[in-house]
Design an enzyme around this catalytic site. Structure first.
Site, mmCIF file in Angstrom:
data_model
loop_
_atom_site.group_PDB
_atom_site.id
_atom_site.type_symbol
_atom_site.label_atom_id
_atom_site.label_comp_id
_atom_site.label_asym_id
_atom_site.label_seq_id
_atom_site.Cartn_x
_atom_site.Cartn_y
_atom_site.Cartn_z
ATOM 1 N N PRO A 152 3.584 18.023 -38.288
ATOM 2 C CA PRO A 152 3.802 16.847 -37.454
ATOM 3 C C PRO A 152 4.369 17.244 -36.092
ATOM 4 O O PRO A 152 4.909 18.347 -35.938
ATOM 5 C CB PRO A 152 4.822 16.025 -38.233
ATOM 6 C CG PRO A 152 5.431 16.934 -39.227
ATOM 7 C CD PRO A 152 4.636 18.197 -39.313
ATOM 8 N N SER B 42 -4.569 14.647 -28.021
ATOM 9 C CA SER B 42 -5.325 14.539 -26.770
ATOM 10 C C SER B 42 -6.660 15.284 -26.846
ATOM 11 O O SER B 42 -6.828 16.230 -27.630
ATOM 12 C CB SER B 42 -4.495 15.136 -25.627
ATOM 13 O OG SER B 42 -4.444 16.535 -25.764
ATOM 14 N N GLU C 72 -9.547 12.928 -33.816
ATOM 15 C CA GLU C 72 -9.295 11.586 -33.280
ATOM 16 C C GLU C 72 -8.562 11.833 -31.969
ATOM 17 O O GLU C 72 -7.377 12.123 -31.955
ATOM 18 C CB GLU C 72 -8.478 10.784 -34.290
ATOM 19 C CG GLU C 72 -8.543 9.305 -34.043
ATOM 20 C CD GLU C 72 -7.329 8.803 -33.318
ATOM 21 O OE1 GLU C 72 -7.385 8.744 -32.055
ATOM 22 O OE2 GLU C 72 -6.328 8.490 -33.974
ATOM 23 N N LEU C 73 -9.327 11.756 -30.857
ATOM 24 C CA LEU C 73 -8.790 12.232 -29.575
ATOM 25 C C LEU C 73 -8.475 11.073 -28.631
ATOM 26 O O LEU C 73 -8.291 9.948 -29.072
ATOM 27 C CB LEU C 73 -9.798 13.225 -28.976
ATOM 28 C CG LEU C 73 -10.161 14.397 -29.916
ATOM 29 C CD1 LEU C 73 -11.195 15.311 -29.295
ATOM 30 C CD2 LEU C 73 -8.921 15.188 -30.319
ATOM 31 N N CYS D 198 -3.696 5.613 -28.573
ATOM 32 C CA CYS D 198 -5.033 6.045 -28.106
ATOM 33 C C CYS D 198 -5.962 4.852 -27.945
ATOM 34 O O CYS D 198 -6.979 4.971 -27.275
ATOM 35 C CB CYS D 198 -5.645 7.019 -29.101
ATOM 36 S SG CYS D 198 -4.628 8.458 -29.335
ATOM 37 N N GLU E 140 -6.239 8.542 -19.350
ATOM 38 C CA GLU E 140 -5.481 7.751 -20.320
ATOM 39 C C GLU E 140 -4.067 7.564 -19.762
ATOM 40 O O GLU E 140 -3.388 8.551 -19.464
ATOM 41 C CB GLU E 140 -5.452 8.558 -21.626
ATOM 42 C CG GLU E 140 -5.111 7.770 -22.829
ATOM 43 C CD GLU E 140 -5.290 8.585 -24.114
ATOM 44 O OE1 GLU E 140 -5.331 9.831 -24.061
ATOM 45 O OE2 GLU E 140 -5.355 7.947 -25.167
ATOM 46 N N TRP F 191 3.152 12.268 -32.155
ATOM 47 C CA TRP F 191 4.461 11.601 -32.193
ATOM 48 C C TRP F 191 4.353 10.084 -32.040
ATOM 49 O O TRP F 191 5.325 9.373 -32.253
ATOM 50 C CB TRP F 191 5.379 12.157 -31.091
ATOM 51 C CG TRP F 191 4.714 12.235 -29.737
ATOM 52 C CD1 TRP F 191 4.185 13.359 -29.161
ATOM 53 C CD2 TRP F 191 4.467 11.168 -28.811
ATOM 54 N NE1 TRP F 191 3.633 13.053 -27.941
ATOM 55 C CE2 TRP F 191 3.788 11.712 -27.698
ATOM 56 C CE3 TRP F 191 4.764 9.797 -28.806
ATOM 57 C CZ2 TRP F 191 3.388 10.942 -26.602
ATOM 58 C CZ3 TRP F 191 4.363 9.031 -27.717
ATOM 59 C CH2 TRP F 191 3.690 9.596 -26.636
ATOM 60 N N ASN F 192 3.192 9.569 -31.619
ATOM 61 C CA ASN F 192 3.170 8.130 -31.306
ATOM 62 C C ASN F 192 3.138 7.246 -32.554
ATOM 63 O O ASN F 192 3.608 6.113 -32.528
ATOM 64 C CB ASN F 192 2.037 7.785 -30.326
ATOM 65 C CG ASN F 192 0.660 8.060 -30.863
ATOM 66 O OD1 ASN F 192 0.501 8.786 -31.830
ATOM 67 N ND2 ASN F 192 -0.348 7.492 -30.227
#
Ligand code: SIN
Length: 483
Positions: free
Chosen positions: A179, A233, A254-255, A288, A382, A154-155
């Site tokens: 999504p 995440s 892509e974490l 991230c 994070e 969502w970011n």
């Protein structure tokens, strides 16, 4: 709402070139004030299977097009995105919360990937390699892997889809994305524009729904999905990697990140402040690649903190459409999680220099904490919120050790002018991306991705197509006369 925005709102999943309704629906709300924006059909796992099936049927024809033809479709999609930049940005601000200027930037950033891969499509090539045996020729060709499944966060509701879908389509793959349910409207608006661009039915499918696990499993466990790509995440990434194991899928992850932002005593401090502000406060700290830990050398510590505090004090929070720099976090719960990290750091001895006074709601006040150390949760987790954590160091070796003291390895940043130090520190940092005297490093021309538990695979750049193609080696014999 601007009528141009309303025209782009779609209320159902986009499957096989059509809008597919369902009895169940879910509400999408404005993240700054909770106002309803739209009701969207809540896709079922059956509908996800239909989407995968349609991508499978569409694959041979799409893969069989010339690269130039695929490139033309992508160029059209790119142009439509840019023509609708303002409306897409307003929609994104409403459903996601980020300030309008940032949302406009995200649309251009996302469209930039489509433009980039439209061009890269034409440069997919192969190789002829010297053979050990003079009677043979070795040819290497690259072929699209097949149907690609993706889950996006969502970011960045536009750009994260664009950078996966554009690479997949350019390579000749077909694509099914789920999504985040918090921000489905940007994804559906992208599908509408892909439809207008004439991208054939089944090539791009957008399946929106609240059943994250059920819809996700259809993608990760389907034999018809050849490759899976995820941004989100590390915790969820681990589960998805395991889910993909049964079908031995190609996987890109892509974490999470825990970016250090190091300020050495030879740095241009004003430049470091500018970099710190954009790196930390982009999307209210919800990226991230956001700076998570500020490591500042003794001699410049006080100057850095004084100048940074002035800038942070001036940040205005509010609705993203009202000219502010900081919007809400995605939910009240997200703000509560940030506050938990801040409170526990304070209990363990950190000092609040600014902010930190949250009670409720999705807006978290821009906050500066000093006296943070590597024992605190806020150092190792994070933050995903507008919180600066300051750690003081004396030597270069100490800074490098602190920076690498994390399971993550996505982005890192440092400010220094000494050329020897620039090379030494970049070599020593265990991260997939290093910003040197730069606070924003995201760019379609660059390979985005991490090492360690931040994942694997690269998105964007000439490297970004490799994840969507497999290499076929052909050994051609019988070259020698008389064979
Ligand atoms: C992310 O937060 O995952 C993406 C940020 C970016 O592309 O800059």
């Amino acid at each position: 709402m601007n009528p141009e925005v309303t025209k782009l709102i779609r209320n159902a999943s986009y499957i096989d070139g059509a809008w597919v309704e369902n009895d169940q629906s879910f509400a999408v709300v404005d993240k700054a004030n909770g106002d309803p924006i739209a009701l969207v059909a809540d896709a079922s796992t059956d509908q996800m299977r239909q989407a995968i099936a349609s991508a499978k049927v569409a694959f041979p024809a799409w893969a069989g097009l010339t690269a130039a033809a695929r490139s033309q479709y992508l160029k059209k999609w790119y142009s439509l995105m840019m023509q609708h930049q303002d409306a897409l940005a307003e929609l994104l601000t409403r459903e996601q919360g980020k300030p309008l200027a940032e949302a406009k930037g995200e649309i251009a950033y996302g469209a930039g990937y489509i433009d980039w891969f439209a061009e890269e499509a034409r440069r997919i090539d192969g190789d002829i390699l010297p053979a050990a045996n003079g009677g043979q020729r070795i040819q290497v060709t690259k072929r699209p892997v097949g149907v690609v499944g993706a889950i996006t966060p969502w970011n960045f509701p536009n750009a994260m889809i664009a950078r996966k879908a554009a690479a997949a389509l350019a390579a000749g793959c077909t694509f099914v994305v789920r999504p985040a349910a918090e921000t489905p409207l940007s994804a559906l608006a992208m599908a509408e524009l892909a439809h207008q661009a004439g991208i054939p039915a089944g090539v791009l499918n957008v399946v929106v729904g609240t059943d994250a696990q059920g819809l996700g499993r259809e993608l990760t466990q389907s034999k018809d999905v050849a490759k899976f790509s995820f941004t989100g995440s590390t915790r969820v990434g681990r589960i998805l990697i395991a889910d993909c194991a049964n079908t031995v899928k190609r996987v890109s992850m892509e974490l999470g990140g825990n970016a250090p932002f190091i300020v050495f005593d030879d740095a241009d401090i004003d430049a470091a402040i500018e970099g710190a502000m954009v790196s930390k406060f982009r999307n209210a700290g919800q990226t991230c690649v956001c700076a998570n830990r500020f490591l500042v050398q003794d001699r410049v510590f006080d100057e850095f903190v004084a100048k940074l505090s002035e800038k942070v004090k001036a940040l205005r929070s509010g609705h993203g459409l009202d000219g502010v720099e900081i919007g809400p976090l995605i939910t009240d719960k997200a703000a509560a999680n940030v506050h938990k990290l801040v409170s526990s750091a304070v209990e363990q001895g950190a000092q609040v220099l600014l902010g930190g006074d949250w009670q409720q709601g999705a807006f978290y006040p821009p906050t500066i904490l000093s006296g943070v150390n590597s024992e605190m949760d806020i150092f190792s987790q994070e933050i995903f919120g507008p919180v600066v954590t300051l750690v003081r160091f004396s030597t270069e070796d100490e800074a490098i050790a602190l920076a690498n003291d994390t399971e993550y390895g996505l982005a890192s940043y440092f400010y220094a002018r000494d050329i020897g130090r620039v090379h030494r520190v970049a070599d020593a940092l265990e991260f997939g991306m290093v910003g040197i005297n730069e606070g924003i490093i995201s760019n379609p021309a660059a390979p985005f991705g991490g090492v360690k538990q931040s994942g694997y695979g690269r998105e964007g750049s000439k490297y970004g197509l490799d994840d969507y193609m497999s290499v076929q080696y052909r050994c051609l014999g019988g070259i020698n006369r008389g064979n």
